[in-house]
Design a protein around this motif. Structure first.
Motif, PDB file in Angstrom:
ATOM      1  N   UNK A 110       0.813  -1.215   0.000  1.00 33.39           N
ATOM      2  CA  UNK A 110       0.000   0.000   0.000  1.00 33.39           C
ATOM      3  C   UNK A 110       0.847   1.266   0.000  1.00 33.39           C
ATOM      4  N   UNK A 111       2.134   1.100  -0.012  1.00 30.17           N
ATOM      5  CA  UNK A 111       3.013   2.260  -0.185  1.00 30.17           C
ATOM      6  C   UNK A 111       3.416   2.917   1.115  1.00 30.17           C
ATOM      7  N   UNK A 112       4.165   4.002   0.979  1.00 29.01           N
ATOM      8  CA  UNK A 112       4.756   4.642   2.150  1.00 29.01           C
ATOM      9  C   UNK A 112       3.682   5.334   2.998  1.00 29.01           C
ATOM     10  N   UNK A 113       2.801   6.091   2.329  1.00 32.34           N
ATOM     11  CA  UNK A 113       1.805   6.834   3.111  1.00 32.34           C
ATOM     12  C   UNK A 113       0.615   5.979   3.533  1.00 32.34           C
ATOM     13  N   UNK A 114      -0.022   5.344   2.556  1.00 38.37           N
ATOM     14  CA  UNK A 114      -1.242   4.601   2.903  1.00 38.37           C
ATOM     15  C   UNK A 114      -0.916   3.257   3.538  1.00 38.37           C
ATOM     16  N   UNK A 115       0.295   2.797   3.384  1.00 39.62           N
ATOM     17  CA  UNK A 115       0.668   1.520   3.992  1.00 39.62           C
ATOM     18  C   UNK A 115       1.429   1.740   5.285  1.00 39.62           C
ATOM     19  N   UNK A 116       2.720   2.049   5.137  1.00 33.64           N
ATOM     20  CA  UNK A 116       3.598   2.112   6.313  1.00 33.64           C
ATOM     21  C   UNK A 116       3.149   3.185   7.316  1.00 33.64           C
ATOM     22  N   UNK A 117       2.909   4.386   6.806  1.00 40.55           N
ATOM     23  CA  UNK A 117       2.596   5.486   7.727  1.00 40.55           C
ATOM     24  C   UNK A 117       1.260   5.255   8.430  1.00 40.55           C
ATOM     25  N   UNK A 118       0.271   4.845   7.652  1.00 41.24           N
ATOM     26  CA  UNK A 118      -1.042   4.635   8.255  1.00 41.24           C
ATOM     27  C   UNK A 118      -1.012   3.501   9.275  1.00 41.24           C
ATOM     28  N   UNK A 119      -0.332   2.413   8.914  1.00 42.92           N
ATOM     29  CA  UNK A 119      -0.257   1.278   9.842  1.00 42.92           C
ATOM     30  C   UNK A 119       0.467   1.687  11.127  1.00 42.92           C
ATOM     31  N   UNK A 120       1.546   2.458  10.983  1.00 41.17           N
ATOM     32  CA  UNK A 120       2.295   2.861  12.189  1.00 41.17           C
ATOM     33  C   UNK A 120       1.452   3.756  13.074  1.00 41.17           C
ATOM     34  N   UNK A 121       0.663   4.627  12.448  1.00 42.15           N
ATOM     35  CA  UNK A 121      -0.165   5.540  13.243  1.00 42.15           C
ATOM     36  C   UNK A 121      -1.239   4.778  14.014  1.00 42.15           C
ATOM     37  N   UNK A 122      -1.624   3.615  13.501  1.00 45.33           N
ATOM     38  CA  UNK A 122      -2.610   2.827  14.250  1.00 45.33           C
ATOM     39  C   UNK A 122      -1.910   1.909  15.252  1.00 45.33           C
ATOM     40  N   UNK A 123      -0.831   1.291  14.816  1.00 48.41           N
ATOM     41  CA  UNK A 123      -0.244   0.244  15.657  1.00 48.41           C
ATOM     42  C   UNK A 123       0.543   0.802  16.846  1.00 48.41           C
ATOM     43  N   UNK A 124       1.281   1.876  16.658  1.00 49.96           N
ATOM     44  CA  UNK A 124       2.120   2.366  17.756  1.00 49.96           C
ATOM     45  C   UNK A 124       1.299   2.837  18.964  1.00 49.96           C
ATOM     46  N   UNK A 125       0.244   3.657  18.746  1.00 48.19           N
ATOM     47  CA  UNK A 125      -0.560   4.030  19.923  1.00 48.19           C
ATOM     48  C   UNK A 125      -1.224   2.812  20.573  1.00 48.19           C
ATOM     49  N   UNK A 126      -1.687   1.849  19.752  1.00 45.63           N
ATOM     50  CA  UNK A 126      -2.309   0.644  20.328  1.00 45.63           C
ATOM     51  C   UNK A 126      -1.300  -0.092  21.204  1.00 45.63           C
ATOM     52  N   UNK A 127      -0.097  -0.239  20.661  1.00 46.48           N
ATOM     53  CA  UNK A 127       0.954  -0.925  21.413  1.00 46.48           C
ATOM     54  C   UNK A 127       1.194  -0.229  22.749  1.00 46.48           C
ATOM     55  N   UNK A 128       1.235   1.097  22.702  1.00 48.61           N
ATOM     56  CA  UNK A 128       1.517   1.861  23.917  1.00 48.61           C
ATOM     57  C   UNK A 128       0.412   1.663  24.960  1.00 48.61           C
ATOM     58  N   UNK A 129      -0.828   1.734  24.495  1.00 49.77           N
ATOM     59  CA  UNK A 129      -1.948   1.586  25.437  1.00 49.77           C
ATOM     60  C   UNK A 129      -1.926   0.179  26.051  1.00 49.77           C
ATOM     61  N   UNK A 130      -1.729  -0.839  25.213  1.00 54.94           N
ATOM     62  CA  UNK A 130      -1.678  -2.211  25.738  1.00 54.94           C
ATOM     63  C   UNK A 130      -0.564  -2.349  26.766  1.00 54.94           C
ATOM     64  N   UNK A 131       0.574  -1.750  26.435  1.00 55.65           N
ATOM     65  CA  UNK A 131       1.714  -1.843  27.339  1.00 55.65           C
ATOM     66  C   UNK A 131       1.372  -1.217  28.693  1.00 55.65           C
ATOM     67  N   UNK A 132       0.766  -0.042  28.662  1.00 56.86           N
ATOM     68  CA  UNK A 132       0.437   0.640  29.914  1.00 56.86           C
ATOM     69  C   UNK A 132      -0.559  -0.204  30.722  1.00 56.86           C
TER      70      UNK A 132
END
Ligand code: PFF
Length: 452
Positions: free
Chosen positions: A161-183
């Motif tokens: 899905x490319x840099x913006x719609x793939x990597x960037x979008x996935x990171x914007x969803x996954x990183x905050x989720x990871x952080x919340x789960x961790x907390x």
């Protein structure tokens, strides 16, 4: 064929994607244990010093090469206005990243399997059972290979899905989720009876443990944890905008990575101390010790225990996936630009070859003779060759390249965004990459072979 280069669409996306590369299994299965063993808060202080002196400058090297070259890591090294032979160092980083991906995918696949194993109660049993479960699962011919292919397919899906719609979008969803789960898991762990002892063990500074090996361990960990030397940082930097403040970005990424590593410690130690189990490191920590800890710690509240275990393996899988995405992108960008093909075809070539190599790594764990080379399984061999040999060599040569070979003005232009940012720290950066970083990297390299 004209190949348009895309940039990350936002500053947040750029930071989260790069931090996603850095935050991975290393934060969870190595940092907490090293901290506990090497003097708690005293180690954390040394680690932070290493990150400042070694991690940030090496990250800046890759940022500068990547953004300046605006090309895959192999090519970017050749675009710095020096002898083209330096391209080989970039190509070596790409190869290192490629090899790492194959075995990293295997472990990431195990994390996915453990989400389901926790949910379906497959891990309910005594400690021997849990050990045997892991040994049998990891050595079996079908299931781990299935999960390796599955996580690579997920990675592929994001990458195409490319840099913006793939990597960037996935990171914007996954990183905050990871952080919340961790907390949430940290809170669950710290609320257990007797958890305070774990927090104390992790955070009480013990300067008596300080010796040269602690420094070397901290240096090695900072390098690995920040994904330096394998093309990830350089490839992502090639998608940075010309306006991005590289130094500030490096500081942000390092801060996120270190914070998550410390939180991982606060997740593991309090729970382990609460039930009197000694935490260790590596695969056995997350696939053997922690399932036991969760089971014991939540024995009276099994449903909560199951939910915590599921959350833990989901967060591990997310951490692994964001690192895998960055690793995959290193090779995809390389083939995309070098073979002048489409992004989808390049990604497919990378995914298919990684599935084959990953499957071989996974199969090698079962002690199949044809996959044992020089007494090491293919899995261990890849880990050893990349982590202990290729990575330090690439890091060292990159420091020499940036400190001594690339014209100073080129480096300064990138560092200061063509004179629009302050250059106060530029002199310090040059000093570090010319002298301090190369010496430290050689020391880490020799130390791991017992030479110093
Ligand atoms: N930095 C990642 C971690 O701490 O787990 C590991 C990693 C990611 C290593 C990407 C190598 C890599 F290229």
């Amino acid at each position: 064929m004209s190949q348009e280069r895309v940039n990350f669409g936002s500053k947040l996306g750029m930071i989260l994607a790069t931090a996603g590369s850095a935050v991975g299994l290393g934060n969870v299965w190595r940092f907490p244990y090293m901290t506990g063993q090497n003097g708690g808060a005293a180690f954390i202080l040394i680690y932070i010093a290493c990150v400042l002196v070694l991690g940030i400058p090496c990250m800046m090297n890759e940022f500068i090469i990547g953004r300046h070259g605006a090309a895959n890591t192999g090519r970017a090294y050749g675009e710095m206005g020096t002898a083209k032979a330096w391209r080989l160092v970039g190509c070596m980083s790409v190869l290192t990243g490629f090899i790492i991906t194959s075995y990293y995918a295997v472990v990431s696949g195990w994390c996915m399997q453990y989400i389901f194993a926790s949910a379906f109660g497959e891990l309910n049993g005594n400690p021997q059972y849990i050990t045997q479960y892991f040994q049998e699962f990891s050595a079996s011919p079908i299931r781990p290979v299935f999960w390796t292919v599955a996580i690579l397919a997920l990675t592929h899906f994001v990458i195409i899905h490319g840099v913006r719609s793939g990597i960037e979008r996935a990171s914007k969803m996954m990183m905050p989720t990871l952080f919340v789960l961790l907390v949430v898991v940290v809170i669950g762990s710290c609320m257990l009876p007797g958890a305070g002892k774990g927090v104390e063990f992790l955070l009480r500074p013990d300067f008596s443990k300080m010796d040269s090996s602690v420094f070397l361990a901290a240096m090695g960990q900072s390098f690995y944890s920040l994904s330096i030397g394998m093309g990830c940082i350089c490839t992502f930097a090639s998608y940075f905008s010309r306006k991005a403040n590289l130094m500030k970005s490096a500081v942000n990424i390092v801060a996120i990575d270190s914070l998550i590593a410390i939180l991982a410690g606060l997740m593991i130690f309090p729970a382990a101390f609460s039930v009197g189990i000694n935490p260790d490191s590596g695969p056995s920590l997350i696939f053997i010790t922690l399932p036991n800890v969760f089971k014991e710690a939540f024995a009276t509240m099994p449903i909560i225990g199951t939910v915590i275990a599921i959350m833990f393996y989901v967060l591990l899988s997310l951490a692994a996936l964001t690192s895998l995405i960055s690793l995959h992108e290193v090779s995809t960008a390389f083939f995309y630009e070098e073979l002048h093909t489409t992004r989808k075809k390049a990604a497919t070539l990378v995914t298919v070859s990684l599935c084959v190599l990953g499957a071989l790594c996974s199969l090698s764990i079962g002690g199949r003779d044809w996959l044992v080379i020089g007494g090491k399984s293919l899995f261990d061999l890849f880990d050893f060759v990349t982590g202990q040999i290729m990575l330090p060599i690439a890091g060292f040569l990159t420091c020499i390249f940036m400190g001594w070979v690339v014209p100073r003005q080129t480096v300064k232009d990138e560092f200061t965004n063509w004179g629009t940012l302050r250059s106060t720290l530029f002199g310090v950066y040059i000093l570090l990459i010319r002298y301090v970083c190369p010496v430290c990297i050689v020391a880490i390299f020799l130390n791991q072979f017992g030479i110093i």
